[in-house]
Design a protein around this motif. Structure first.
Motif, PDB file in Angstrom:
ATOM      1  N   VAL A   1       0.822  -1.219   0.000  1.00  0.00           N
ATOM      2  CA  VAL A   1       0.000   0.000   0.000  1.00  0.00           C
ATOM      3  C   VAL A   1       0.855   1.268   0.000  1.00  0.00           C
ATOM      4  CG1 VAL A   1      -1.759   1.283   1.261  1.00  0.00           C
ATOM      5  CG2 VAL A   1      -1.991  -1.184   0.973  1.00  0.00           C
ATOM      6  N   PRO A   2       1.817   1.445   0.923  1.00  0.00           N
ATOM      7  CA  PRO A   2       2.647   2.656   0.831  1.00  0.00           C
ATOM      8  C   PRO A   2       3.510   2.678  -0.431  1.00  0.00           C
ATOM      9  CG  PRO A   2       3.083   1.477   2.888  1.00  0.00           C
ATOM     10  CD  PRO A   2       2.121   0.669   2.099  1.00  0.00           C
ATOM     11  N   PHE A   3       4.008   1.511  -0.843  1.00  0.00           N
ATOM     12  CA  PHE A   3       4.810   1.445  -2.061  1.00  0.00           C
ATOM     13  C   PHE A   3       4.002   1.892  -3.269  1.00  0.00           C
ATOM     14  CE2 PHE A   3       5.890  -0.955  -5.902  1.00  0.00           C
ATOM     15  CZ  PHE A   3       7.194  -0.543  -6.103  1.00  0.00           C
ATOM     16  N   PHE A   4       2.751   1.444  -3.343  1.00  0.00           N
ATOM     17  CA  PHE A   4       1.900   1.787  -4.473  1.00  0.00           C
ATOM     18  C   PHE A   4       1.687   3.301  -4.560  1.00  0.00           C
ATOM     19  CE2 PHE A   4      -2.329   2.648  -6.234  1.00  0.00           C
ATOM     20  CZ  PHE A   4      -2.167   2.115  -7.492  1.00  0.00           C
ATOM     21  N   PHE A   5       1.357   3.936  -3.443  1.00  0.00           N
ATOM     22  CA  PHE A   5       1.114   5.378  -3.467  1.00  0.00           C
ATOM     23  C   PHE A   5       2.390   6.151  -3.798  1.00  0.00           C
ATOM     24  CE2 PHE A   5      -2.624   4.233  -0.810  1.00  0.00           C
ATOM     25  CZ  PHE A   5      -3.586   4.722  -1.673  1.00  0.00           C
ATOM     26  N   PHE A   6       3.491   5.768  -3.188  1.00  0.00           N
ATOM     27  CA  PHE A   6       4.754   6.462  -3.432  1.00  0.00           C
ATOM     28  C   PHE A   6       5.211   6.279  -4.880  1.00  0.00           C
ATOM     29  CE2 PHE A   6       9.459   6.567  -3.245  1.00  0.00           C
ATOM     30  CZ  PHE A   6       9.607   7.896  -2.845  1.00  0.00           C
ATOM     31  N   ALA A   7       5.158   5.050  -5.368  1.00  0.00           N
ATOM     32  CA  ALA A   7       5.617   4.764  -6.725  1.00  0.00           C
ATOM     33  C   ALA A   7       4.701   5.402  -7.770  1.00  0.00           C
ATOM     34  CB  ALA A   7       5.701   3.254  -6.939  1.00  0.00           C
ATOM     35  N   THR A   8       3.400   5.432  -7.503  1.00  0.00           N
ATOM     36  CA  THR A   8       2.475   6.069  -8.441  1.00  0.00           C
ATOM     37  C   THR A   8       2.735   7.569  -8.512  1.00  0.00           C
ATOM     38  OG1 THR A   8       0.813   4.371  -8.022  1.00  0.00           O
ATOM     39  CG2 THR A   8       0.040   6.413  -9.009  1.00  0.00           C
ATOM     40  N   PHE A   9       2.996   8.187  -7.370  1.00  0.00           N
ATOM     41  CA  PHE A   9       3.311   9.610  -7.350  1.00  0.00           C
ATOM     42  C   PHE A   9       4.575   9.890  -8.170  1.00  0.00           C
ATOM     43  CE2 PHE A   9       5.677  13.123  -5.364  1.00  0.00           C
ATOM     44  CZ  PHE A   9       4.789  14.157  -5.631  1.00  0.00           C
ATOM     45  N   LEU A  10       5.597   9.073  -7.974  1.00  0.00           N
ATOM     46  CA  LEU A  10       6.831   9.271  -8.736  1.00  0.00           C
ATOM     47  C   LEU A  10       6.621   9.024 -10.233  1.00  0.00           C
ATOM     48  CD1 LEU A  10       9.554   7.700  -6.425  1.00  0.00           C
ATOM     49  CD2 LEU A  10       9.068  10.114  -6.860  1.00  0.00           C
ATOM     50  N   TYR A  11       5.811   8.025 -10.557  1.00  0.00           N
ATOM     51  CA  TYR A  11       5.520   7.729 -11.967  1.00  0.00           C
ATOM     52  C   TYR A  11       4.810   8.909 -12.626  1.00  0.00           C
ATOM     53  CZ  TYR A  11       3.416   5.444 -16.016  1.00  0.00           C
ATOM     54  OH  TYR A  11       3.014   5.115 -17.269  1.00  0.00           O
ATOM     55  N   LEU A  12       3.826   9.469 -11.941  1.00  0.00           N
ATOM     56  CA  LEU A  12       3.104  10.609 -12.508  1.00  0.00           C
ATOM     57  C   LEU A  12       4.010  11.821 -12.662  1.00  0.00           C
ATOM     58  CD1 LEU A  12      -0.301  10.262 -10.662  1.00  0.00           C
ATOM     59  CD2 LEU A  12       0.211   9.721 -13.052  1.00  0.00           C
ATOM     60  N   ARG A  13       4.912  12.029 -11.711  1.00  0.00           N
ATOM     61  CA  ARG A  13       5.874  13.134 -11.834  1.00  0.00           C
ATOM     62  C   ARG A  13       6.805  12.901 -13.028  1.00  0.00           C
ATOM     63  NH1 ARG A  13       5.918  17.865  -9.296  1.00  0.00           N
ATOM     64  NH2 ARG A  13       8.157  17.734  -9.127  1.00  0.00           N
ATOM     65  N   LEU A  14       7.190  11.646 -13.247  1.00  0.00           N
ATOM     66  CA  LEU A  14       8.068  11.320 -14.358  1.00  0.00           C
ATOM     67  C   LEU A  14       7.365  11.515 -15.701  1.00  0.00           C
ATOM     68  CD1 LEU A  14      10.840  10.072 -15.134  1.00  0.00           C
ATOM     69  CD2 LEU A  14       9.705   7.853 -15.100  1.00  0.00           C
ATOM     70  N   MET A  15       6.057  11.246 -15.752  1.00  0.00           N
ATOM     71  CA  MET A  15       5.302  11.329 -16.999  1.00  0.00           C
ATOM     72  C   MET A  15       4.837  12.745 -17.327  1.00  0.00           C
ATOM     73  SD  MET A  15       5.213   8.487 -18.536  1.00  0.00           S
ATOM     74  CE  MET A  15       6.802   7.927 -18.004  1.00  0.00           C
ATOM     75  N   GLU A  16       5.024  13.698 -16.409  1.00  0.00           N
ATOM     76  CA  GLU A  16       4.625  15.079 -16.698  1.00  0.00           C
ATOM     77  C   GLU A  16       5.456  15.633 -17.844  1.00  0.00           C
ATOM     78  OE1 GLU A  16       5.168  17.355 -13.176  1.00  0.00           O
ATOM     79  OE2 GLU A  16       3.222  16.819 -12.349  1.00  0.00           O
ATOM     80  N   PRO A  17       4.832  16.475 -18.653  1.00  0.00           N
ATOM     81  CA  PRO A  17       5.623  17.117 -19.727  1.00  0.00           C
ATOM     82  C   PRO A  17       6.727  17.965 -19.119  1.00  0.00           C
ATOM     83  CG  PRO A  17       3.267  17.524 -20.015  1.00  0.00           C
ATOM     84  CD  PRO A  17       3.437  16.841 -18.698  1.00  0.00           C
ATOM     85  N   GLY A  18       7.911  17.880 -19.702  1.00  0.00           N
ATOM     86  CA  GLY A  18       9.046  18.632 -19.187  1.00  0.00           C
ATOM     87  C   GLY A  18       8.907  20.125 -19.426  1.00  0.00           C
ATOM     88  N   LYS A  19       9.493  20.896 -18.560  1.00  0.00           N
ATOM     89  CA  LYS A  19       9.435  22.352 -18.717  1.00  0.00           C
ATOM     90  C   LYS A  19      10.474  22.844 -19.737  1.00  0.00           C
ATOM     91  CE  LYS A  19       7.410  23.223 -14.231  1.00  0.00           C
ATOM     92  NZ  LYS A  19       6.818  21.940 -14.268  1.00  0.00           N
ATOM     93  N   SER A  20      11.475  22.040 -20.026  1.00  0.00           N
ATOM     94  CA  SER A  20      12.491  22.425 -21.019  1.00  0.00           C
ATOM     95  C   SER A  20      12.106  21.809 -22.365  1.00  0.00           C
ATOM     96  CB  SER A  20      13.870  21.943 -20.589  1.00  0.00           C
ATOM     97  OG  SER A  20      13.859  20.548 -20.461  1.00  0.00           O
TER      98      SER A  20
END
Length: 50
Positions: free
Chosen positions: A30-49
């Motif tokens: 459960v904590p792994f899922f929330f933490f990893a999903t948050f990191l995955y979504l941050r990784l998939m965000e369009p880059g600012k550069s």
């Protein structure tokens, strides 16, 4: 092409989550899922550069 890459990435993410769920205790998943999903979504965000 970007849509295919996004779908492939999402499928791999789901497979990884299912594998981790089946091979780990619930108190870990459960904590792994929330933490990893948050990191995955941050990784998939369009880059600012662009």
């Amino acid at each position: 092409m970007r849509e295919l890459l996004a779908i492939t990435s999402l499928i791999c993410w789901l497979i990884l989550m299912i594998w981790v769920y089946r091979n780990s205790p619930e108190w870990f998943f459960v904590p792994f899922f929330f933490f990893a999903t948050f990191l995955y979504l941050r990784l998939m965000e369009p880059g600012k550069s662009s």
